[in-house]
Design a protein around this motif. Structure first.
Motif, short mmCIF file in Angstrom:
data_model
loop_
_atom_site.label_atom_id
_atom_site.label_comp_id
_atom_site.label_asym_id
_atom_site.label_seq_id
_atom_site.Cartn_x
_atom_site.Cartn_y
_atom_site.Cartn_z
N SER A 95 -4.74 40.09 12.41
CA SER A 95 -5.69 41.18 12.17
C SER A 95 -5.91 41.95 13.46
CB SER A 95 -7.04 40.62 11.68
OG SER A 95 -7.68 39.90 12.72
N LEU A 96 -6.42 43.18 13.32
CA LEU A 96 -6.74 43.97 14.51
C LEU A 96 -7.84 43.29 15.31
CD1 LEU A 96 -6.33 46.52 16.20
CD2 LEU A 96 -8.05 47.63 14.77
N TYR A 97 -8.81 42.69 14.63
CA TYR A 97 -9.86 41.95 15.33
C TYR A 97 -9.25 40.91 16.25
CZ TYR A 97 -13.48 38.46 16.16
OH TYR A 97 -14.32 37.55 16.76
N ALA A 98 -8.32 40.11 15.72
CA ALA A 98 -7.66 39.08 16.53
C ALA A 98 -6.91 39.71 17.69
CB ALA A 98 -6.72 38.26 15.66
N ALA A 99 -6.26 40.84 17.45
CA ALA A 99 -5.50 41.50 18.51
C ALA A 99 -6.42 41.96 19.64
CB ALA A 99 -4.73 42.69 17.94
N THR A 100 -7.62 42.46 19.29
CA THR A 100 -8.54 42.90 20.34
C THR A 100 -9.04 41.72 21.17
OG1 THR A 100 -10.53 42.83 18.92
CG2 THR A 100 -9.29 44.90 18.99
N LYS A 101 -9.25 40.58 20.54
CA LYS A 101 -9.73 39.41 21.28
C LYS A 101 -8.63 38.86 22.20
CE LYS A 101 -14.00 39.05 20.09
NZ LYS A 101 -15.06 39.16 21.11
N ALA A 102 -7.39 38.87 21.72
CA ALA A 102 -6.28 38.47 22.58
C ALA A 102 -6.15 39.44 23.75
CB ALA A 102 -4.98 38.41 21.78
N ALA A 103 -6.35 40.72 23.48
CA ALA A 103 -6.30 41.73 24.55
C ALA A 103 -7.40 41.49 25.58
CB ALA A 103 -6.42 43.12 23.95
N ALA B 297 -13.83 51.08 15.14
CA ALA B 297 -15.00 50.35 15.63
C ALA B 297 -14.58 49.24 16.58
CB ALA B 297 -15.80 49.78 14.46
N TYR B 298 -13.42 48.63 16.33
CA TYR B 298 -12.93 47.53 17.15
C TYR B 298 -12.35 48.04 18.47
CZ TYR B 298 -13.75 44.74 13.06
OH TYR B 298 -14.37 44.11 12.02
N VAL B 299 -11.68 49.18 18.41
CA VAL B 299 -11.16 49.78 19.63
C VAL B 299 -12.30 50.21 20.55
CG1 VAL B 299 -9.83 51.70 20.58
CG2 VAL B 299 -9.01 50.51 18.54
N ASP B 300 -13.30 50.85 19.98
CA ASP B 300 -14.43 51.35 20.77
C ASP B 300 -15.22 50.22 21.42
OD1 ASP B 300 -13.68 53.87 19.97
OD2 ASP B 300 -15.24 54.05 18.42
N SER B 301 -15.54 49.19 20.65
CA SER B 301 -16.40 48.12 21.16
C SER B 301 -15.62 47.06 21.90
CB SER B 301 -17.18 47.49 20.00
OG SER B 301 -18.03 46.46 20.47
N ASN B 302 -14.56 46.55 21.29
CA ASN B 302 -13.88 45.37 21.82
C ASN B 302 -12.89 45.68 22.93
OD1 ASN B 302 -15.29 44.48 19.62
ND2 ASN B 302 -13.60 43.40 18.66
N LEU B 303 -12.39 46.92 22.97
CA LEU B 303 -11.44 47.29 24.02
C LEU B 303 -12.10 48.19 25.06
CD1 LEU B 303 -8.20 47.83 21.91
CD2 LEU B 303 -8.94 45.80 23.13
N ALA B 304 -12.51 49.39 24.66
CA ALA B 304 -13.14 50.30 25.62
C ALA B 304 -14.43 49.71 26.17
CB ALA B 304 -13.42 51.65 24.95
N GLY B 305 -15.24 49.11 25.30
CA GLY B 305 -16.49 48.51 25.75
C GLY B 305 -16.26 47.36 26.72
N PHE B 306 -15.21 46.59 26.49
CA PHE B 306 -14.91 45.46 27.37
C PHE B 306 -14.47 45.95 28.75
CE2 PHE B 306 -12.27 41.61 28.53
CZ PHE B 306 -13.35 40.75 28.67
N VAL B 307 -13.69 47.03 28.79
CA VAL B 307 -13.29 47.60 30.08
C VAL B 307 -14.52 48.09 30.85
CG1 VAL B 307 -12.08 49.52 31.19
CG2 VAL B 307 -10.96 48.22 29.39
N ASN B 308 -15.45 48.74 30.14
CA ASN B 308 -16.68 49.18 30.80
C ASN B 308 -17.40 48.01 31.46
OD1 ASN B 308 -16.17 51.77 29.88
ND2 ASN B 308 -17.54 51.61 28.12
N LEU B 309 -17.45 46.90 30.75
CA LEU B 309 -18.14 45.72 31.28
C LEU B 309 -17.38 45.12 32.46
CD1 LEU B 309 -20.73 44.06 30.42
CD2 LEU B 309 -19.10 42.37 29.58
N LEU B 310 -16.06 45.02 32.33
CA LEU B 310 -15.25 44.47 33.42
C LEU B 310 -15.42 45.29 34.70
CD1 LEU B 310 -11.90 43.66 31.56
CD2 LEU B 310 -13.43 41.99 32.61
#
Length: 321
Positions: free
Chosen positions: A148-156, A96-109
């Motif tokens: 946490s993975l959550y923290a890693a996605t935010k740093a990413a 859920a974090y990869v889909d929203s916080n990583l892939a979703g963020f790239v879509n927005l960027l």
């Protein structure tokens, strides 16, 4: 000028939409109303805080839907608050974090880049400091040891935004939120969890045997910081900056509980537990950079803010909270 707010039905997002509309600005929102917590709370929150905001039911993973929204609304600025939240949930639901916080963020960027968005202000988190943290946490500290993975996605997210600023000149500002609370807050976080449990006479789990300190930040102060950052796009090269938005006053967990007890008029039933994986023992924001850049100066203590949370819980959830 139209401002797009993602996560507009979320806790911070709804307050931000209300504040923008009170400034007379055109706002359009999106939210996927997922079931990480009860979507009915999100719908009720929108009705209470920003009923006139046009919020589209849309997921960050829907690239075609996002593109159509950008083409229709032509936002000049974007406040990106949508994300899969929660440290502990990331231990059991990583995708859920990869889909929203990583892939979703790239879509927005990508859409901000190609549609000429003038400034992207996006939510990061105090959790990025991880095991490298030395209180007070300053933006210059390293963030390469997340817990946490959550923290890693935010740093990413911060690294990704920096890259788009460097490559394409996209002006972007990352906002590291420190434990935001207030009425209509997230029901999975301690302010609401504890308030509801104390009101209903249920026990609360106190992790690390109460030896924790948090920089609790009232939602009104956070909203002021979000709008302040939005109004001051970075002029750096590359045009990307990161700010702490916190209260700069960490509170002992036992004192936090005591304020809730006083507001609820009854004692808490505390069950002491060991430290939870992924949690941080202490958070404390150095907010000097935000103050210098746009006058950020939080003014709400837990003695003022927490009773409002308890009162709202009593009103919204009833006596059995």
């Amino acid at each position: 000028m139209t401002i797009l707010v993602t996560g507009a039905a979320g806790f911070i997002g709804s307050y931000v939409c209300r504040a923008l509309q009170r400034r007379g600005q055109a706002v359009i929102g999106l939210d996927n109303y997922n079931d990480y917590y009860d979507p009915q709370i999100k719908r009720d929150r929108v009705r209470a805080l920003c009923p006139d905001t046009d919020i589209r039911a849309l997921d960050l993973g829907d690239r075609d839907g996002l593109a159509a929204l950008f083409d229709e609304a032509a936002p000049t600025r974007v406040i990106h608050l949508a994300a899969q939240a929660g440290v502990r949930y990331s231990l059991t639901h990583p995708h859920a974090y990869v889909d929203s916080n990583l892939a979703g963020f790239v879509n927005l960027l990508e859409l901000c880049r190609h549609r000429g968005v003038q400034h992207l202000a996006y939510a990061s988190s105090s959790s990025v400091y991880g095991d490298s943290a030395v209180p007070p946490f300053s933006e210059d500290q390293r963030i390469d040891k997340p817990r946490s993975l959550y923290a890693a996605t935010k740093a990413a997210n911060e690294l990704m935004a920096h890259t788009y600023a460097h490559l394409y000149g996209l002006r972007a500002t990352g906002l590291r939120f420190f434990t935001v609370y207030g009425p209509w807050g997230r029901p999975d976080m301690a302010p609401l969890l504890f308030s509801r449990a104390v009101l209903a006479g249920r026990p609360i789990e106190v992790f690390n045997h109460g030896r924790m300190r948090r920089d609790f930040t009232f939602v009104d102060d956070i909203v002021a910081g979000v709008l302040g950052a939005l109004d001051h796009p970075p002029q750096d090269d590359p045009p990307h900056r990161v700010f702490n938005l916190g209260n700069h006053t960490p509170v002992e967990l036992e004192r936090f509980i005591a304020v809730i007890e006083a507001a609820a008029g009854r004692p808490a039933q505390k069950v002491y537990k060991p430290m939870q994986p992924g949690d941080m023992i202490e958070t404390m924001a150095d907010t000097a950079r935000a103050k210098a850049a746009f006058g950020f100066e939080p003014a709400t203590s837990i003695d003022t803010g927490l009773p409002q949370v308890v009162a709202w819980c009593r009103e919204y959830f009833g006596d059995n909270a």
